[in-house]
Design a protein around this motif. Structure first.
Motif, PDB file in Angstrom:
ATOM      1  N   TYR A  16     124.439 -28.698 -79.628  1.00 51.00           N
ATOM      2  CA  TYR A  16     124.589 -29.864 -80.474  1.00 51.00           C
ATOM      3  C   TYR A  16     125.874 -30.505 -81.075  1.00 51.00           C
ATOM      4  CZ  TYR A  16     122.691 -32.901 -84.158  1.00 51.00           C
ATOM      5  OH  TYR A  16     122.539 -34.233 -84.910  1.00 51.00           O
ATOM      6  N   ALA A  33     118.301 -35.704 -77.370  1.00 54.05           N
ATOM      7  CA  ALA A  33     116.833 -36.274 -77.699  1.00 54.05           C
ATOM      8  C   ALA A  33     115.778 -35.285 -76.877  1.00 54.05           C
ATOM      9  CB  ALA A  33     116.956 -37.691 -76.830  1.00 54.05           C
ATOM     10  N   MET A  66     112.045 -39.120 -78.471  1.00 53.42           N
ATOM     11  CA  MET A  66     112.314 -38.672 -79.823  1.00 53.42           C
ATOM     12  C   MET A  66     114.098 -38.607 -79.731  1.00 53.42           C
ATOM     13  SD  MET A  66     110.840 -35.669 -81.918  1.00 53.42           S
ATOM     14  CE  MET A  66     110.669 -35.848 -83.907  1.00 53.42           C
ATOM     15  N   ASP A  67     114.639 -38.958 -80.815  1.00 51.74           N
ATOM     16  CA  ASP A  67     116.025 -38.810 -80.771  1.00 51.74           C
ATOM     17  C   ASP A  67     116.793 -38.205 -81.938  1.00 51.74           C
ATOM     18  OD1 ASP A  67     116.940 -41.337 -82.428  1.00 51.74           O
ATOM     19  OD2 ASP A  67     115.310 -41.813 -81.342  1.00 51.74           O
ATOM     20  N   TRP A  68     117.576 -37.417 -81.925  1.00 50.82           N
ATOM     21  CA  TRP A  68     118.577 -36.760 -82.915  1.00 50.82           C
ATOM     22  C   TRP A  68     119.739 -37.393 -83.111  1.00 50.82           C
ATOM     23  CZ3 TRP A  68     114.665 -33.992 -80.602  1.00 50.82           C
ATOM     24  CH2 TRP A  68     113.561 -33.250 -81.504  1.00 50.82           C
ATOM     25  N   LYS A  69     120.596 -37.613 -82.314  1.00 52.18           N
ATOM     26  CA  LYS A  69     122.007 -37.888 -82.071  1.00 52.18           C
ATOM     27  C   LYS A  69     122.209 -38.845 -81.199  1.00 52.18           C
ATOM     28  CE  LYS A  69     126.121 -35.192 -82.173  1.00 52.18           C
ATOM     29  NZ  LYS A  69     126.744 -33.831 -81.949  1.00 52.18           N
ATOM     30  N   LYS A  81     117.677 -44.611 -78.349  1.00 51.09           N
ATOM     31  CA  LYS A  81     116.515 -44.380 -79.393  1.00 51.09           C
ATOM     32  C   LYS A  81     115.359 -44.378 -78.599  1.00 51.09           C
ATOM     33  CE  LYS A  81     119.730 -44.724 -82.833  1.00 51.09           C
ATOM     34  NZ  LYS A  81     120.018 -43.353 -82.979  1.00 51.09           N
ATOM     35  N   TYR A  84     120.585 -32.930 -73.734  1.00 49.97           N
ATOM     36  CA  TYR A  84     121.921 -32.981 -74.469  1.00 49.97           C
ATOM     37  C   TYR A  84     122.752 -33.470 -73.529  1.00 49.97           C
ATOM     38  CZ  TYR A  84     119.833 -29.359 -77.105  1.00 49.97           C
ATOM     39  OH  TYR A  84     118.826 -28.603 -78.136  1.00 49.97           O
ATOM     40  N   ASP A 105     115.209 -24.816 -79.883  1.00 50.87           N
ATOM     41  CA  ASP A 105     115.762 -25.997 -79.875  1.00 50.87           C
ATOM     42  C   ASP A 105     115.199 -26.669 -81.092  1.00 50.87           C
ATOM     43  OD1 ASP A 105     117.390 -26.969 -77.122  1.00 50.87           O
ATOM     44  OD2 ASP A 105     115.921 -25.720 -76.754  1.00 50.87           O
ATOM     45  N   LEU A 135     117.072 -27.900 -84.758  1.00 51.68           N
ATOM     46  CA  LEU A 135     116.855 -29.264 -84.795  1.00 51.68           C
ATOM     47  C   LEU A 135     116.121 -29.648 -86.159  1.00 51.68           C
ATOM     48  CD1 LEU A 135     116.957 -30.593 -81.379  1.00 51.68           C
ATOM     49  CD2 LEU A 135     118.971 -30.480 -83.070  1.00 51.68           C
ATOM     50  N   SER A 136     115.330 -28.923 -86.658  1.00 52.96           N
ATOM     51  CA  SER A 136     114.221 -29.243 -87.606  1.00 52.96           C
ATOM     52  C   SER A 136     114.937 -29.052 -89.098  1.00 52.96           C
ATOM     53  CB  SER A 136     113.030 -28.669 -87.470  1.00 52.96           C
ATOM     54  OG  SER A 136     113.045 -27.209 -87.309  1.00 52.96           O
TER      55      SER A 136
END
Length: 126
Positions: free
Chosen positions: A24, A31, A61-64, A68, A99, A121, A125-126
């Protein structure tokens, strides 16, 4: 641990996939994504015939990063180059943690094979 030999030298390397905790911070894009189209062809790379796989993905679903939910992106990877790696060609259109490093088309990336096996993961990420 796998032992890879090339010519007169040998090196040991791990083929265990890296953890979300290590991926990360250095990833440009993180995502959950699904492969939409997987294509493969044999190419000549540095005098060796290798498999080049190109995949069109959809972000679920996206995190970084810049991509999007609903966006599509491309990955391209060569296999069979004698490199020591935990990567293997994507064979199924299953939802995966992704990643990416750089930008699309991603030439350098890691995936966690299937969501049922991606508990680490999710927890990170949560």
């Amino acid at each position: 641990m796998t032992l890879v030999t090339t010519g007169y030298s040998a090196k040991a390397c791990s083929t265990m996939p890296p953890s979300a905790r290590s991926l990360y911070p250095v990833a440009d894009f993180v995502a959950i994504a699904r492969p939409l189209l997987i294509s493969e062809r044999k190419v000549d790379w540095k005098g060796e015939e290798v498999l080049q796989q190109t995949i069109v993905w959809r972000v679920l679903m996206d995190w970084k990063g810049p991509l999007k939910h609903g966006d599509q992106f491309i990955t391209r990877m060569r296999y069979g180059t004698g490199e020591c790696t935990a990567r293997s060609p994507v064979r199924k259109r299953t939802v995966q943690f992704f990643y990416g490093y750089g930008k699309s088309p991603f030439l350098n990336f890691d995936v966690n094979a299937d969501l049922p096996h991606a508990e680490d993961d999710f927890l990170f990420l949560s």
